[in-house]
Design a protein around this motif. Structure first.
Motif, PDB file in Angstrom:
ATOM      1  N   LEU A 184     -23.123  -9.913 -24.501  1.00 40.57           N
ATOM      2  CA  LEU A 184     -22.526 -10.606 -23.548  1.00 40.57           C
ATOM      3  C   LEU A 184     -22.150  -9.753 -22.274  1.00 40.57           C
ATOM      4  CD1 LEU A 184     -20.994 -13.201 -22.492  1.00 40.57           C
ATOM      5  CD2 LEU A 184     -19.186 -12.764 -23.834  1.00 40.57           C
ATOM      6  N   ALA A 185     -21.424  -8.818 -22.508  1.00 39.53           N
ATOM      7  CA  ALA A 185     -20.720  -7.867 -21.200  1.00 39.53           C
ATOM      8  C   ALA A 185     -22.220  -7.440 -20.616  1.00 39.53           C
ATOM      9  CB  ALA A 185     -20.123  -6.741 -21.942  1.00 39.53           C
ATOM     10  N   LEU A 186     -23.059  -6.836 -21.386  1.00 43.17           N
ATOM     11  CA  LEU A 186     -24.164  -6.239 -20.457  1.00 43.17           C
ATOM     12  C   LEU A 186     -24.851  -7.208 -19.765  1.00 43.17           C
ATOM     13  CD1 LEU A 186     -25.410  -3.703 -23.196  1.00 43.17           C
ATOM     14  CD2 LEU A 186     -24.257  -3.211 -20.976  1.00 43.17           C
ATOM     15  N   MET A 187     -25.194  -8.451 -20.223  1.00 47.08           N
ATOM     16  CA  MET A 187     -25.803  -9.714 -19.482  1.00 47.08           C
ATOM     17  C   MET A 187     -25.279  -9.984 -18.380  1.00 47.08           C
ATOM     18  SD  MET A 187     -28.883  -9.742 -21.098  1.00 47.08           S
ATOM     19  CE  MET A 187     -30.063 -10.190 -22.454  1.00 47.08           C
ATOM     20  N   ILE A 188     -24.089 -10.333 -18.624  1.00 46.77           N
ATOM     21  CA  ILE A 188     -23.282 -10.609 -17.546  1.00 46.77           C
ATOM     22  C   ILE A 188     -23.233  -9.712 -16.327  1.00 46.77           C
ATOM     23  CG2 ILE A 188     -20.829 -11.459 -16.712  1.00 46.77           C
ATOM     24  CD1 ILE A 188     -20.421 -12.780 -19.392  1.00 46.77           C
ATOM     25  N   LEU A 189     -22.863  -8.562 -16.749  1.00 47.95           N
ATOM     26  CA  LEU A 189     -22.892  -7.356 -15.768  1.00 47.95           C
ATOM     27  C   LEU A 189     -24.156  -7.270 -14.830  1.00 47.95           C
ATOM     28  CD1 LEU A 189     -21.296  -4.377 -17.418  1.00 47.95           C
ATOM     29  CD2 LEU A 189     -20.287  -5.717 -15.308  1.00 47.95           C
ATOM     30  N   SER A 190     -25.390  -7.607 -15.474  1.00 48.78           N
ATOM     31  CA  SER A 190     -26.660  -7.588 -14.800  1.00 48.78           C
ATOM     32  C   SER A 190     -26.737  -8.452 -13.669  1.00 48.78           C
ATOM     33  CB  SER A 190     -27.858  -7.949 -15.772  1.00 48.78           C
ATOM     34  OG  SER A 190     -27.690  -9.388 -16.164  1.00 48.78           O
ATOM     35  N   TYR A 191     -26.175  -9.576 -13.733  1.00 47.46           N
ATOM     36  CA  TYR A 191     -26.060 -10.510 -12.563  1.00 47.46           C
ATOM     37  C   TYR A 191     -25.579 -10.065 -11.167  1.00 47.46           C
ATOM     38  CZ  TYR A 191     -28.568 -13.572 -15.439  1.00 47.46           C
ATOM     39  OH  TYR A 191     -29.645 -14.218 -16.227  1.00 47.46           O
ATOM     40  N   PHE A 192     -24.597  -8.975 -11.371  1.00 45.34           N
ATOM     41  CA  PHE A 192     -23.947  -8.547 -10.014  1.00 45.34           C
ATOM     42  C   PHE A 192     -24.473  -7.456  -9.535  1.00 45.34           C
ATOM     43  CE2 PHE A 192     -21.378 -11.306 -12.808  1.00 45.34           C
ATOM     44  CZ  PHE A 192     -20.671 -12.172 -11.810  1.00 45.34           C
ATOM     45  N   ARG A 252     -32.798 -15.089 -10.226  1.00 48.90           N
ATOM     46  CA  ARG A 252     -31.504 -15.632 -10.486  1.00 48.90           C
ATOM     47  C   ARG A 252     -31.575 -17.320 -10.729  1.00 48.90           C
ATOM     48  NH1 ARG A 252     -29.113 -12.082  -6.600  1.00 48.90           N
ATOM     49  NH2 ARG A 252     -28.121 -10.535  -7.692  1.00 48.90           N
ATOM     50  N   TYR A 253     -32.391 -17.801  -9.881  1.00 45.06           N
ATOM     51  CA  TYR A 253     -32.755 -19.269  -9.716  1.00 45.06           C
ATOM     52  C   TYR A 253     -33.526 -19.827 -11.115  1.00 45.06           C
ATOM     53  CZ  TYR A 253     -30.754 -20.508  -5.422  1.00 45.06           C
ATOM     54  OH  TYR A 253     -29.771 -20.483  -4.072  1.00 45.06           O
ATOM     55  N   PRO A 296     -34.864 -20.698 -18.996  1.00 42.48           N
ATOM     56  CA  PRO A 296     -34.880 -20.372 -20.200  1.00 42.48           C
ATOM     57  C   PRO A 296     -33.463 -20.144 -20.935  1.00 42.48           C
ATOM     58  CG  PRO A 296     -35.550 -18.692 -18.605  1.00 42.48           C
ATOM     59  CD  PRO A 296     -35.653 -20.011 -17.991  1.00 42.48           C
ATOM     60  N   HIS A 297     -32.506 -19.770 -19.970  1.00 43.35           N
ATOM     61  CA  HIS A 297     -31.010 -19.533 -20.917  1.00 43.35           C
ATOM     62  C   HIS A 297     -30.672 -20.936 -21.104  1.00 43.35           C
ATOM     63  CE1 HIS A 297     -30.620 -15.763 -18.746  1.00 43.35           C
ATOM     64  NE2 HIS A 297     -29.716 -16.181 -17.744  1.00 43.35           N
ATOM     65  N   VAL A 298     -31.079 -22.158 -20.834  1.00 43.70           N
ATOM     66  CA  VAL A 298     -30.625 -23.526 -21.170  1.00 43.70           C
ATOM     67  C   VAL A 298     -31.375 -23.539 -22.577  1.00 43.70           C
ATOM     68  CG1 VAL A 298     -30.775 -25.685 -20.823  1.00 43.70           C
ATOM     69  CG2 VAL A 298     -29.842 -24.501 -19.111  1.00 43.70           C
ATOM     70  N   ALA A 335     -22.484 -16.779 -15.124  1.00 40.83           N
ATOM     71  CA  ALA A 335     -22.596 -15.714 -14.305  1.00 40.83           C
ATOM     72  C   ALA A 335     -23.810 -15.704 -13.448  1.00 40.83           C
ATOM     73  CB  ALA A 335     -22.754 -14.434 -15.122  1.00 40.83           C
ATOM     74  N   ASP A 336     -24.806 -16.057 -13.824  1.00 42.03           N
ATOM     75  CA  ASP A 336     -26.046 -16.522 -12.982  1.00 42.03           C
ATOM     76  C   ASP A 336     -25.637 -17.275 -11.606  1.00 42.03           C
ATOM     77  OD1 ASP A 336     -28.712 -16.229 -11.889  1.00 42.03           O
ATOM     78  OD2 ASP A 336     -29.099 -17.948 -13.067  1.00 42.03           O
TER      79      ASP A 336
END
Length: 179
Positions: free
Chosen positions: A15-23, A131-132, A137-139, A164-165
């Protein structure tokens, strides 16, 4: 090999790594953190006993790392790689779920579709477009995990990643509109 605690810890790191990736504005850093997150998610599925998802994530880590290396060289990965990784995800499903475990479930198609979409999306060089497009695939991955009733933390991880996306889309679009 099932260990609920280790599965949840791995899910939290994912969770932490994936969320950080978007920033990150850089596509290469985005892909690097996605690769690290996928590696942690592999262990979350391993410790949770979800072997199809675990093996498919092995393909995903290889896919994301390959696209990361191309991005670091400021080159576009050949479309053949997207087809290769999508095919490997399908083959992993057929071999693991139909032949070895004989535990194929209709819900697996959601996760398989997500993995195929990621193979093509991660090849896109424009981080804004990535990002769009990763929303779909996330859903699918969230639905897969929720319908299984397992790996709730991983389903939450995808959910937070999706949020985060959305946040990154809003944040970076607003900044681009101001410039």
């Amino acid at each position: 090999m099932e260990n609920y605690t280790l599965s949840q810890i791995s899910g939290f790191v994912t969770l932490a790594l994936m969320i950080l990736s978007y920033f990150f504005k850089s596509k290469s850093k985005y892909l690097l953190f996605q690769t690290l997150g996928l590696g942690c998610m592999f262990f979350s599925y391993l410790f949770g006993g979800e072997y199809f998802a675990m093996i498919t994530l092995t393909v995903s880590v290889t896919r994301t790392l390959t696209f990361y290396l191309y991005e670091k060289k400021d080159k576009e990965a050949p479309i053949g790689f997207a087809w290769l990784f999508a095919s490997l995800a399908v083959c992993a499903y057929l071999i693991v779920n139909l032949v070895i475990l004989q535990t194929a479930k209709p819900v697996d198609i959601l996760y398989l579709a997500a993995m195929v979409l990621y193979a093509f999306i991660f090849r896109i060089r424009n981080i804004k477009l990535v990002r769009y497009t990763v929303i779909v695939p996330h859903v699918l991955a969230i639905l897969y995990n929720l319908l299984l009733g397992n790996m709730i933390f991983v389903a939450m991880s995808y959910g937070f990643e999706l949020l985060a996306d959305f946040y990154a889309i809003i944040k970076y679009n607003r900044k681009e509109a101001v410039k």
